[in-house]
Design an enzyme around this catalytic site. Sequence first.
Site, PDB file in Angstrom:
ATOM      1  CB  ILE A  10      11.400  -1.058 -10.476  1.00 24.53           C
ATOM      2  CG1 ILE A  10      11.594  -1.620  -9.067  1.00 24.53           C
ATOM      3  CG2 ILE A  10      12.392  -1.649 -11.446  1.00 24.53           C
ATOM      4  CD1 ILE A  10      11.461  -3.122  -8.970  1.00 24.53           C
ATOM      5  N   GLY A  11      10.217   1.789  -8.861  1.00 28.42           N
ATOM      6  CA  GLY A  11       8.953   2.358  -8.404  1.00 28.42           C
ATOM      7  C   GLY A  11       9.079   2.995  -7.041  1.00 28.42           C
ATOM      8  CE1 TYR A  15       4.246   1.122   5.260  1.00 28.22           C
ATOM      9  CE2 TYR A  15       4.244  -0.559   3.550  1.00 28.22           C
ATOM     10  CZ  TYR A  15       3.664   0.027   4.662  1.00 28.22           C
ATOM     11  OH  TYR A  15       2.499  -0.477   5.164  1.00 28.22           O
ATOM     12  N   GLY A  16       8.607   3.550   0.552  1.00 23.15           N
ATOM     13  CA  GLY A  16       9.884   4.067   0.080  1.00 23.15           C
ATOM     14  C   GLY A  16      10.178   3.622  -1.336  1.00 23.15           C
ATOM     15  CB  VAL A  17      13.131   4.267  -3.480  1.00 20.74           C
ATOM     16  CG1 VAL A  17      13.443   4.120  -4.964  1.00 20.74           C
ATOM     17  CG2 VAL A  17      13.010   5.742  -3.130  1.00 20.74           C
ATOM     18  CB  VAL A  18      10.579  -0.618  -5.160  1.00 24.76           C
ATOM     19  CG1 VAL A  18      10.815  -2.120  -5.310  1.00 24.76           C
ATOM     20  CG2 VAL A  18       9.483  -0.355  -4.127  1.00 24.76           C
ATOM     21  CE  LYS A  33       8.384  -3.856  -1.923  1.00 29.70           C
ATOM     22  NZ  LYS A  33       6.991  -3.636  -1.885  1.00 29.70           N
ATOM     23  CG  ASP A 127      -2.269  -0.626   1.651  1.00 29.56           C
ATOM     24  OD1 ASP A 127      -3.364  -0.164   1.259  1.00 29.56           O
ATOM     25  OD2 ASP A 127      -1.169  -0.151   1.314  1.00 29.56           O
TER      26      ASP A 127
END
Length: 294
Positions: A10-11, A15-18, A33, A127
Amino acid sequence: MDQYEKVEKIGEGTYGVVYKARDKVTNETIALKKIRLEQEDEGVPSTAIREISLLKEMQHSNIVKLQDVVHSEKRLYLVFEYLDLDLKKHMDSTPDFSKDLHMIKTYLYQILRGIAYCHSHRVLHRDLKPQNLLIDRRTNSLKLADFGLARAFGIPVRTFTHEVVTLWYRAPEILLGSHHYSTPVDIWSVGCIFAEMISQKPLFPGDSEIDQLFKIFRIMGTPYEDTWRGVTSLPDYKSAFPKWKPTDLETFVPNLDPDGVDLLSKMLLMDPTKRINARAALEHEYFKDLGGMP
């Protein structure tokens, strides 16, 4: 990892792929995540695991729940409750977003509630941005995602897909190189998000650290010792900075009422020691007509 089945990507977060995934035990949809760490070969630092484990204790209706932490084959996977809409997507897809002043107020209130909770547990976000404020369409509730991850993993300059991590919501003390920043950095970010909800455009859209600082200075005024004690001693402060005078914030948020402008100006004070805190912000006159949301 056998408990979770990936449904779709999904995105790509900081920090990495979700992934959207399914918990095979409960059949619940979750967000997975995969944390991509800089030192892939060395596995996951124990400090990161300790930090993340603490976040499992954080439970609040305005915080995205961290349900599980899976450490598998030198990779770290974080399992969160699943929400499919974030504030950025919501603003981008709703042309009249900024006209619904009551909804903006309820969103801001919920952001501050989540932050007050985290700050009371001595956890910073560092953030905050519209992309990590998630919205539950069914209840119109808003939840903060990725709280505490910056401390565990640091904030990269670029994501693993080489996208630049946005500076638009970053507090001036961080941009000036302060190493002793604290909870006011999150309040600054909330002020930037508040202004963006009201005007539907970012208040300080910088494209480099110096451009970001100068965009802030042009509106808020260049800081000096009389307005912000200690500013000239910060590592990245330069006496050669152009000297801009502060402007009227109202001109950037023309449809915000005086109470809203007052709250915004207290969130965007340059000196972090003078910035309003989350608990005090929740008590501000601007929210009086919400009648203490549940």
